[in-house]
Design an enzyme around this catalytic site. Structure first.
Site, PDB file in Angstrom:
ATOM      1  N   TYR A 188     -15.031 -11.734   0.179  1.00 14.56           N
ATOM      2  CA  TYR A 188     -15.641 -10.411  -0.054  1.00 14.56           C
ATOM      3  C   TYR A 188     -16.969 -10.548  -0.800  1.00 14.56           C
ATOM      4  O   TYR A 188     -17.942  -9.850  -0.514  1.00 14.56           O
ATOM      5  CB  TYR A 188     -14.694  -9.533  -0.878  1.00 14.56           C
ATOM      6  CG  TYR A 188     -13.669  -8.794  -0.058  1.00 14.56           C
ATOM      7  CD1 TYR A 188     -14.003  -7.614   0.603  1.00 14.56           C
ATOM      8  CD2 TYR A 188     -12.362  -9.265   0.065  1.00 14.56           C
ATOM      9  CE1 TYR A 188     -13.068  -6.912   1.354  1.00 14.56           C
ATOM     10  CE2 TYR A 188     -11.413  -8.573   0.814  1.00 14.56           C
ATOM     11  CZ  TYR A 188     -11.779  -7.403   1.459  1.00 14.56           C
ATOM     12  OH  TYR A 188     -10.851  -6.714   2.207  1.00 14.56           O
ATOM     13  N   ASP A 244      -6.791  -2.495  -7.166  1.00 13.18           N
ATOM     14  CA  ASP A 244      -7.466  -3.078  -6.014  1.00 13.18           C
ATOM     15  C   ASP A 244      -7.773  -4.533  -6.326  1.00 13.18           C
ATOM     16  O   ASP A 244      -8.030  -4.878  -7.489  1.00 13.18           O
ATOM     17  CB  ASP A 244      -8.765  -2.318  -5.720  1.00 13.18           C
ATOM     18  CG  ASP A 244      -9.326  -2.674  -4.355  1.00 13.18           C
ATOM     19  OD1 ASP A 244     -10.147  -3.620  -4.275  1.00 13.18           O
ATOM     20  OD2 ASP A 244      -8.928  -2.042  -3.364  1.00 13.18           O
ATOM     21  N   ARG A 286      -7.430  11.872  -4.740  1.00 13.77           N
ATOM     22  CA  ARG A 286      -8.720  11.300  -4.308  1.00 13.77           C
ATOM     23  C   ARG A 286      -9.779  12.366  -4.049  1.00 13.77           C
ATOM     24  O   ARG A 286     -10.980  12.100  -4.163  1.00 13.77           O
ATOM     25  CB  ARG A 286      -8.512  10.418  -3.074  1.00 13.77           C
ATOM     26  CG  ARG A 286      -8.015   9.030  -3.394  1.00 13.77           C
ATOM     27  CD  ARG A 286      -9.078   8.122  -3.990  1.00 13.77           C
ATOM     28  NE  ARG A 286      -9.949   7.590  -2.963  1.00 13.77           N
ATOM     29  CZ  ARG A 286     -11.203   7.911  -2.807  1.00 13.77           C
ATOM     30  NH1 ARG A 286     -11.767   8.812  -3.598  1.00 13.77           N
ATOM     31  NH2 ARG A 286     -11.941   7.370  -1.871  1.00 13.77           N
ATOM     32  N   ARG A 331      -3.150   6.078   1.001  1.00 14.06           N
ATOM     33  CA  ARG A 331      -3.805   7.113   1.798  1.00 14.06           C
ATOM     34  C   ARG A 331      -2.906   7.886   2.753  1.00 14.06           C
ATOM     35  O   ARG A 331      -3.273   8.947   3.218  1.00 14.06           O
ATOM     36  CB  ARG A 331      -4.947   6.481   2.610  1.00 14.06           C
ATOM     37  CG  ARG A 331      -6.081   5.976   1.754  1.00 14.06           C
ATOM     38  CD  ARG A 331      -7.122   5.256   2.590  1.00 14.06           C
ATOM     39  NE  ARG A 331      -6.601   4.020   3.161  1.00 14.06           N
ATOM     40  CZ  ARG A 331      -7.275   3.252   4.013  1.00 14.06           C
ATOM     41  NH1 ARG A 331      -8.484   3.616   4.404  1.00 14.06           N
ATOM     42  NH2 ARG A 331      -6.754   2.137   4.480  1.00 14.06           N
ATOM     43  N   ARG A 374       0.820  -1.227   0.000  1.00 16.82           N
ATOM     44  CA  ARG A 374       0.000   0.000   0.000  1.00 16.82           C
ATOM     45  C   ARG A 374       0.852   1.274   0.000  1.00 16.82           C
ATOM     46  O   ARG A 374       0.434   2.302   0.516  1.00 16.82           O
ATOM     47  CB  ARG A 374      -0.967   0.045   1.196  1.00 16.82           C
ATOM     48  CG  ARG A 374      -2.036  -1.035   1.162  1.00 16.82           C
ATOM     49  CD  ARG A 374      -3.316  -0.578   1.858  1.00 16.82           C
ATOM     50  NE  ARG A 374      -4.244  -1.685   1.975  1.00 16.82           N
ATOM     51  CZ  ARG A 374      -4.584  -2.263   3.127  1.00 16.82           C
ATOM     52  NH1 ARG A 374      -4.096  -1.821   4.264  1.00 16.82           N
ATOM     53  NH2 ARG A 374      -5.429  -3.267   3.143  1.00 16.82           N
TER      54      ARG A 374
END
Length: 358
Positions: free
Chosen positions: A161, A84, A47, A38, A34
Site C-alpha cells: 500500500y 484499519d 459513517r 458497510r 469485516r
C-alpha cells in the site's frame, strides 16, 4: 469510562479461544471478517456523520460499530475491533485518505528507497493508543458476551500500500522494488515488523483476547517470494509478541495468520508458530488439513459471494463446509471480508447454519 480500567467482565462464551487452542467445543465458533462494516445500515448511519478514519480514531465510535453486529446477530462467537490496517503507515507519518468508491489513497506514496529514512518509527505505537483505548472500552461494553479480536496488516501487505499509493490489481511498483532493491525492501519490512510487534502487544495490554495478522496481498507473491519477503517477518511477529508478553507478565493470546492467496505455502505457514491459519475460498479444507496436520486450527472459508445466494443454498453450502473442516480445531468464517451489498439475512443464515452443522 476510564480507558485505564482493565478490570474486565468475565468471558461468558469462550468457544473461539477454545477452538484456537485446540480444546473441545460444544459448537463450531463463527465470526466474519469485516463484520463491523458497510453491509450494516447502522454502520452506514455512523459513517454518514463521521469520516472513516475519525471513526477509527474515536474510541467511542470504534466501540459502537464493533458492537453493532453483535446486537443484530446472536450466533456470532467473536467481535473484532473496528480499525484499519493502514493506521500503521499513518503512525509512521504517511497520509492516508479514504476516498468514496475508491478506497484508501496515499497522496504521497513511497517513490524512492531513500524515503524509507523519512518514516517515523520512533513513537509510532504511542500514536496508535486510540486503538488500545477503543479495545479497552469495547471489552467493558461487550460485557463478556464474546471475546474481542485485535489485528494488524502484515509487513508485506502494508509495504505494498505504501509503495502503490492504495490498493492495486498488479502491484507492479512493489514487484519492481522486490527485483531492484531487495536489501532496502528487507529494511522496510524489518521496520514494519518492529512496529507491528509493539502494536500487537499494546492491543493485548488493552484487552485483545486473540490477534489476527492479515497478509492480504499474498496472492501477488509466488511461493518463493512468499518465503523470502513474508515468512521471516510473520515468524518474527509471532515470536516477538510471545516474548514481549512474557516480559510484561501478560497472558499469552492465540494468534491467527490469514494469507489471502497463500494456499501455495500452507506447509510453510504451519511452521510459523501461529495457533490458527486462515484459508481463503480457493483452498480445499480437506487438503489443507492434510498439509498442516492436526495441531493447528483452521479458519474459513466460504466464498463471500456465496452470501448473495438464496437462504437455502447458503445453509447447504455452510453445512457442507463445516462438515468438511470438522468440529475440532476449526473456526468458521468467510474466505475474505464480507462485501458491502450482502443481504442482512444472509449473515443470519450463515451464522445459524454453522451452529446447526455439528
Amino acid at each position: 469510562m476510564e480507558y485505564t480500567n482493565k478490570n474486565f467482565p468475565a468471558l461468558k462464551n469462550d468457544r473461539l479461544l477454545k477452538a484456537a487452542c485446540g480444546k473441545e467445543v460444544d459448537k463450531v465458533p463463527v465470526w466474519v471478517m469485516r463484520q463491523a462494516g458497510r453491509y450494516l445500515p447502522e454502520f452506514q448511519a455512523v459513517r454518514a456523520q463521521h469520516d472513516f478514519f475519525t471513526v477509527c480514531r474515536t474510541p467511542e465510535l470504534a466501540c459502537e460499530v464493533t458492537l453493532q453486529p453483535l446486537r443484530r446477530y446472536e450466533h456470532l462467537d467473536a467481535s473484532i475491533i473496528f480499525s484499519d490496517i493502514l493506521v500503521i503507515p499513518q503512525a509512521l507519518g504517511m497520509t492516508v485518505e479514504m476516498h468514496p468508491g475508491v478506497g484508501p489513497v496515499f497522496p504521497e506514496p513511497l517513490k524512492d528507497v531513500s524515503e524509507i529514512d523519512n518514516l517515523k518509527e520512533e513513537g509510532a505505537v504511542s500514536r496508535l493508543t486510540y486503538v488500545g483505548d477503543a479495545i479497552t472500552l469495547t471489552r467493558h461494553k461487550i460485557e463478556g458476551k464474546v471475546p474481542l479480536i485485535g489485528f494488524t496488516g502484515a509487513p508485506f501487505t502494508l509495504m505494498g500500500y505504501m509503495i502503490e499509493g492504495g490498493g492495486s490489481k498488479t502491484m507492479s511498483k512493489t514487484k519492481e522494488w522486490l527485483e531492484k532493491y531487495p536489501k532496502d525492501v528487507h529494511r522496510l519490512l524489518g521496520l514494519l515488523t518492529r512496529v507491528i510487534i509493539d502494536y500487537l502487544v499494546m492491543q493485548v495490554e488493552s484487552g485483545a483476547q486473540l490477534l489476527q495478522v492479515f497478509e492480504s496481498s499474498a496472492d501477488h507473491l509466488t511461493r518463493e517470494q512468499f518465503i523470502e519477503f513474508s515468512v521471516p517477518y510473520l515468524k518474527d511477529i509471532r515470536s516477538g509478541v510471545k516474548t514481549k508478553l512474557q516480559e510484561k507478565q501478560l497472558d499469552q493470546v492465540p494468534m491467527t495468520i490469514f494469507a489471502k492467496g497463500g494456499g501455495h505455502s500452507l506447509d510453510v505457514q504451519a511452521e510459523m508458530g501461529y495457533e490458527t491459519i486462515g484459508l481463503d475460498w480457493t483452498v480445499d479444507p480437506v487438503e489443507a488439513r492434510k498439509i498442516v496436520g492436526n495441531n493447528i486450527t483452521l479458519q474459513g472459508n466460504l466464498d463471500p459471494q456465496d452470501l448473495y445466494k438464496t437462504p437455502e443454498e447458503i445453509k447447504k453450502l455452510t453445512i457442507k463446509m463445516t462438515q468438511k473442516f470438522g468440529k475440532q480445531r476449526y473456526i468458521a468464517n468467510l474466505g475474505h471480508g464480507i462485501t458491502p451489498q450482502t443481504p442482512l439475512e444472509s449473515m443470519t443464515v450463515f451464522t445459524e447454519s454453522v451452529h446447526e452443522a455439528v
